[in-house]
Scaffold this motif. Structure first.
Motif, mmCIF file in Angstrom:
data_model
loop_
_atom_site.group_PDB
_atom_site.id
_atom_site.type_symbol
_atom_site.label_atom_id
_atom_site.label_comp_id
_atom_site.label_asym_id
_atom_site.label_seq_id
_atom_site.Cartn_x
_atom_site.Cartn_y
_atom_site.Cartn_z
ATOM 1 N N PRO A 123 0.816 -1.206 0.000
ATOM 2 C CA PRO A 123 0.000 0.000 0.000
ATOM 3 C C PRO A 123 0.855 1.264 0.000
ATOM 4 N N LEU A 124 0.204 2.373 -0.317
ATOM 5 C CA LEU A 124 0.848 3.679 -0.294
ATOM 6 C C LEU A 124 -0.169 4.691 0.209
ATOM 7 N N LEU A 125 0.254 5.525 1.142
ATOM 8 C CA LEU A 125 -0.612 6.582 1.661
ATOM 9 C C LEU A 125 -0.031 7.932 1.281
ATOM 10 N N MET A 126 -0.870 8.795 0.718
ATOM 11 C CA MET A 126 -0.464 10.149 0.355
ATOM 12 C C MET A 126 -1.501 11.136 0.892
ATOM 13 N N VAL A 127 -1.035 12.305 1.291
ATOM 14 C CA VAL A 127 -1.927 13.363 1.768
ATOM 15 C C VAL A 127 -1.768 14.556 0.843
ATOM 16 N N PHE A 128 -2.903 15.036 0.313
ATOM 17 C CA PHE A 128 -2.893 16.171 -0.608
ATOM 18 C C PHE A 128 -3.558 17.377 0.035
ATOM 19 N N LEU A 129 -2.985 18.543 -0.215
ATOM 20 C CA LEU A 129 -3.568 19.812 0.202
ATOM 21 C C LEU A 129 -3.360 20.790 -0.940
ATOM 22 N N ASP A 130 -4.437 21.440 -1.354
ATOM 23 C CA ASP A 130 -4.392 22.354 -2.507
ATOM 24 C C ASP A 130 -3.882 21.650 -3.763
ATOM 25 N N GLY A 131 -4.255 20.376 -3.921
ATOM 26 C CA GLY A 131 -3.903 19.644 -5.124
ATOM 27 C C GLY A 131 -2.488 19.124 -5.173
ATOM 28 N N ARG A 132 -1.735 19.293 -4.106
ATOM 29 C CA ARG A 132 -0.327 18.898 -4.083
ATOM 30 C C ARG A 132 -0.051 17.991 -2.882
ATOM 31 N N PRO A 133 0.939 17.100 -3.006
ATOM 32 C CA PRO A 133 1.310 16.289 -1.843
ATOM 33 C C PRO A 133 1.714 17.182 -0.684
ATOM 34 N N ALA A 134 1.167 16.924 0.495
ATOM 35 C CA ALA A 134 1.407 17.768 1.651
ATOM 36 C C ALA A 134 2.457 17.201 2.594
ATOM 37 N N ILE A 135 2.689 15.885 2.536
ATOM 38 C CA ILE A 135 3.750 15.251 3.319
ATOM 39 C C ILE A 135 4.435 14.240 2.410
ATOM 40 N N GLN A 136 5.550 13.711 2.867
ATOM 41 C CA GLN A 136 6.212 12.660 2.099
ATOM 42 C C GLN A 136 5.282 11.453 2.002
ATOM 43 N N PRO A 137 5.159 10.829 0.827
ATOM 44 C CA PRO A 137 4.337 9.614 0.723
ATOM 45 C C PRO A 137 4.820 8.556 1.708
#
Length: 321
Positions: A123-137
């Motif tokens: 699995p992979l977890l990503m967090v987006f804010l304003d359409g962009r990655p907000a933290i390192q995946p």
């Protein structure tokens, strides 16, 4: 699991994906997407048709994408369900987008290409804010406890940075209209959060202080006050200069406290705690008391239920006794 601060990155290029033929209204007037996923009002199963719209929802509040594969890693689908369930506890602070890469391989390819990876880890977890990655995946399995810690940290950073937006539920939560009325931001915190959003940290500190004075047991207000005070103390401070000062003066309480504050804001929670624990171990008298009291205030900013706070308290007890 180390949590990283919000950071600006490039937007994801979605040109390879299909576009919806017609705009799709969000169910229940809430965040865009298909039906709510995994029984959560703040989670959606993502496909090529709604992927762009789900990412656009990150302009309101963070979107947490979980890439899972029932065939490659069956346990990853349990992690996706855990994310869907946990985000529902934050009343719209996050929207979970669940991506089954078996069913939606092209989305995985787009994300892998944008992340300069040959193959998307699952699995992979990503967090987006304003359409962009907000933290390192975050690749690999993450336990439910670690996910809860991550969301708590992100929620605190959102508050500290004055990001107060919330997603609307995709569907009415269980319990009918009464539960729906209970959902949403608590108006008690609005003055402090609005002040943070406007960059008025002094007012935010004053508003949080009022809440704590009226109810010392209010954990959210206590954490908000502690974090706002950190922002107040570190305004305009140059990180490199602060680190150089601390390195040159290892027993200077003010210098060590400043770097500990900056580390906490940067997401380096364990480093922040360890710095002050060692300072407590090296000092005595009033200086030791100041270092200890400040460390306790940082525990409050992170949250007393955080596993790292529990470890930090154990380390502090060892340093004191």
């Amino acid at each position: 699991m180390t949590q990283q601060p919000f950071m600006g990155r490039g937007a994801i290029d979605l040109s390879a994906l299909k576009r919806p033929a017609t705009p799709q209204a969000p169910p229940g007037g809430g965040s865009p997407g298909a039906a709510a996923a995994a029984g959560s009002s703040y989670a959606v199963n993502v496909d090529e048709q709604n992927f762009q719209t789900v990412l656009q929802a990150s302009t309101t509040a963070p979107v947490v994408l979980v890439f899972h594969s029932p065939s490659q890693a069956p346990e990853s689908s349990q992690m996706a369900d855990d994310v869907a369930d946990l985000v529902g506890q934050y009343d719209g602070r996050f929207l979970a987008g669940l991506v089954d890469v078996d069913a939606q391989p092209q989305i995985g390819q787009v994300i892998a290409q944008a992340s300069q990876l040959q193959q998307l880890p699952v699995p992979l977890l990503m967090v987006f804010l304003d359409g962009r990655p907000a933290i390192q995946p975050i690749p690999g399995l993450v336990s439910r406890e670690e996910l809860s810690t991550l969301f708590n940290q992100l929620g605190q950073q959102l508050t500290a940075q004055g990001i107060t937006g919330r997603h609307q539920p995709l569907a009415a939560p269980p319990g009918g209209d009464e539960a729906a009325e209970d959902a949403g931001p608590d108006p008690r915190y609005a003055p402090a959060q609005d002040a943070l959003a406007a960059g008025d940290i002094d007012t935010a500190v004053a508003e949080y202080q009022k809440l704590v004075d009226s109810n010392p047991a209010d954990a959210e207000a206590t954490a908000g006050l502690a974090m706002a005070k950190i922002l107040q103390r570190t305004q305009g401070v140059d990180l490199s200069a602060a680190r150089a000062e601390a390195a040159a003066n290892p027993d200077d309480v003010d210098a060590q406290i400043m770097v500990a504050d900056l580390d906490l804001l940067g997401g380096h929670v364990e480093d922040s705690f360890a710095r002050l624990v060692e300072l407590v171990r090296r000092t005595s008298g009033k200086e030791r008391d100041r270092a200890r009291d400040h460390l306790v205030s940082l525990f409050a900013a992170v949250g007393n239920e955080d596993p790292r706070v529990l470890k930090g308290r154990q380390a502090l007890a060892s340093a004191l006794f």
